[in-house]
Design an enzyme around this catalytic site. Structure first.
Site, PDB file in Angstrom:
ATOM      1  N   GLU A 175       0.630  20.624  57.935  1.00 16.44           N
ATOM      2  CA  GLU A 175       1.579  20.770  59.064  1.00 16.44           C
ATOM      3  C   GLU A 175       2.547  19.600  59.187  1.00 16.44           C
ATOM      4  OE1 GLU A 175      -1.593  20.112  62.292  1.00 16.44           O
ATOM      5  OE2 GLU A 175      -2.379  22.122  61.845  1.00 16.44           O
ATOM      6  N   GLU A 304      -6.424  26.804  58.671  1.00 14.33           N
ATOM      7  CA  GLU A 304      -7.096  26.156  59.771  1.00 14.33           C
ATOM      8  C   GLU A 304      -7.318  27.212  60.709  1.00 14.33           C
ATOM      9  OE1 GLU A 304      -5.878  22.453  61.077  1.00 14.33           O
ATOM     10  OE2 GLU A 304      -5.553  21.800  59.011  1.00 14.33           O
TER      11      GLU A 304
HETATM   12  O1  AHR Z   1      -8.657  20.241  62.084  1.00 14.10           O
HETATM   13  C1  AHR Z   1      -8.169  19.146  63.011  1.00 14.10           C
HETATM   14  C2  AHR Z   1      -6.689  18.986  62.756  1.00 14.10           C
HETATM   15  O2  AHR Z   1      -6.018  20.070  63.392  1.00 14.10           O
HETATM   16  C3  AHR Z   1      -6.135  18.879  61.436  1.00 14.10           C
HETATM   17  O3  AHR Z   1      -6.420  17.924  60.904  1.00 14.10           O
HETATM   18  C4  AHR Z   1      -4.708  19.419  61.490  1.00 14.10           C
HETATM   19  O4  AHR Z   1      -4.369  19.821  60.477  1.00 14.10           O
HETATM   20  C5  AHR Z   1      -4.750  20.052  62.830  1.00 14.10           C
HETATM   21  O5  AHR Z   1      -3.660  19.652  63.570  1.00 14.10           O
END
Ligand code: AHR
Length: 511
Positions: A175, A304
């Site tokens: 990210e 994610e």
């Molecule tokens: O999964 C929780 C967080 O969400 C992770 O660390 C990040 O990559 C995202 O913003």
């Protein structure tokens, strides 16, 4: 169309693409109680001699995760992997800035690789492109993947593992567009750093596959320009392109602080958003490929995904294993997760890796305390899909009544996907009735090779979309197995109650 009837037509020859088993993946980050107290909990009577929770291992094996992303997440952008190797008593305690927590480094690269082996999953390592250098990223590849004979590979042997681990999948940062990210950068700067890191890492081990960061959310102001820029610059150096999304009820439209009323009808239609997200990035990949005149394909790595909107505070207050992001899931969340998995099957041609975020305690399907664990509602659809969707995704023809939603307009009441494995003759049909009030009578038919029988069937439903499980009531919302419907010629008929997820397994003659 009759307002309470739906039809799904399948043809085992009408396929979308082969299902990549890696879409059934997880994500373990050094944050909250995911690693510490979730996976590694030496103080628990349920841990083995290495401190690994055996009840957690059993549940993770049940889910059958094929790939596991590690060690972050936001955490990785400040992580020094050398902190996590060598004798445990000599490993440093550090402030982990991403989650304002204390990192003890008692769990590190070797512990993770052993854990991945124990649960039978493929590791996917993220390198630090926030504070980390491209040299440190290449050094980690050397440490984990090279035969002994050089500084870091010899160090690995000295630390107890002479054989190379052979990690294949490598995320180039996390990210990097987010202001919350340690070392945030603009798209062009990131793209160049990702290219240089990938280049060095591949020089170290040419067999690895790399994954570049896409926008961290569709709500980011830079989406999808970031994605176009990174793909345009890094296409030749990457194999996958990462995407992240967290679903919410209500979905925040302007800012996370604006209070909007709960809107379950729209929430249960979130797969329209998921599909559009995958379609947009799939198109961005095709444009980048065309511009490069490239023969190579890049696929999406949805590394994610999950529901996350209640436990938003990420302040660990400088403690070890703080209770942060401990989201409690309910029935409607499980249904959204089922529609997400349906989406992965419907997008099987472009989504080749996906990791639910995360696996234990932190926005997770299972929750632990020292003396036990329970399975949240989302555990069940995930586990059913992971164990039974294989072979090819089928292009199901779905006809269902439309229902009005505030966010997405008129949406089909039924969300469906199907799989068929010609090698075994096994099929799967996965169905979500997203209405809160209207049942559906489903006519499910096979146009070509009808199964001999529906071999197993599960249903998960309830009247209260907000009902969930807990330590006190671990089986409040769980699927139950029911007598599979009988084949009537080439079809079956079955009832799909409101707010329900249904899975059917079929056996066809071949195999
Ligand atoms: O999964 C929780 C967080 O969400 C992770 O660390 C990040 O990559 C995202 O913003």
């Amino acid at each position: 169309m009759d307002q309470n009837r739906a039809t799904v037509s399948l043809n085992t020859q009408r396929t979308i693409a082969e299902i990549s088993p890696l879409i059934f993946g997880g994500f373990a980050e050094h944050m909250g109680r995911c690693i510490y107290e979730g996976i590694y909990d030496p103080g628990s009577p349920l841990a083995d001699e290495n401190g690994i929770r055996q009840d957690v291992v059993a549940a993770l094996r049940e889910t059958n995760y094929r790939i596991m992303r590690y060690p972050g997440g936001n955490f990785v952008s400040g992580y020094r992997w050398t902190d996590g190797i060598g004798p445990k008593e000599q490993r440093p305690r550090r402030r982990a800035l991403a989650w304002r927590s204390i990192e003890t480094n008692q769990f590190g690269p070797h512990e993770f690789m052993e854990f991945a082996r124990e649960i039978g999953t493929e590791p996917m390592w993220a390198v630090n492109l926030g504070t980390g250098t491209i040299q440190e990223a290449a050094d980690l590849v050397e440490y984990l993947n090279l035969p002994t004979g050089t500084l870091y590979s010899d160090l690995r042997a000295k630390n107890g593992h002479p054989e190379p681990y052979g990690v294949k999948y490598w995320c180039l940062g996390n990210e990097m567009d987010g202001p919350w990210q340690i070392g945030q950068m603009d798209a062009a700067t990131y793209a160049e750093k990702a290219v240089q890191a990938a280049k060095l890492m591949r020089w170290m081990d040419p067999t690895i596959q790399t994954i570049a960061c896409g926008s961290s959310a569709t709500a980011m102001p830079g989406y999808p320009d970031w994605d176009m820029t990174v793909l345009g610059h890094a296409y030749d150096h990457i194999d996958y392109f990462s995407m992240h999304h967290y679903a919410a009820n209500p979905y925040p439209t302007i800012s996370n602080t604006e209070r909007l009323p709960v809107d379950t009808d729209s929430y249960l239609a979130s797969s329209l958003h998921f599909e559009e997200h995958a379609d947009t990035l799939g198109a961005a990949i095709r444009v980048a490929k065309a511009k490069k005149r490239s023969k190579k394909n890049v696929h999406l790595c949805w590394d994610e995904w999950n529901v996350w909107y209640r436990a938003k505070g990420g302040d660990g207050e400088w403690s070890e294993a703080p209770h942060i992001l401990e989201e409690e899931y309910n029935l409607e969340d499980a249904l959204v997760v089922a529609t997400w998995l349906n989406t992965f099957l419907r997008k099987a041609d472009i989504v080749k890796i996906a990791c639910i975020a995360q696996i234990v305690n932190v926005i997770a399907p299972i929750m632990t305390r020292k003396d036990g664990m329970f399975k949240q509602t989302i555990f069940y659809p995930l586990t059913i899909f992971s164990n039974h969707a294989s072979g090819y995704a089928l292009d199901a023809l779905v006809k269902a009544p439309l229902r009005a939603t505030k966010r997405y307009g008129d949406v089909p009441q039924l969300d469906a996907s199907a799989s068929f494995d010609p090698a075994t003759g096994k099929g799967g049909v996965f169905l979500v009735n997203r209405s809160q009030t209207q049942p559906l009578t489903l006519h499910l038919c096979w146009e070509d090779e009808a199964p001999q029988s529906v071999t197993r069937a599960w249903q998960m439903h309830g009247e209260d979309p907000f009902a969930g499980n807990s330590f006190e009531q671990p089986d409040n919302v769980v699927p139950y197995e029911f007598t599979p419907p009988h084949m009537e010629g080439r079809a079956v008929t079955l009832e799909l109650p409101p707010l329900s997820f249904t899975a059917l397994l079929t056996q066809h003659t071949r195999g």
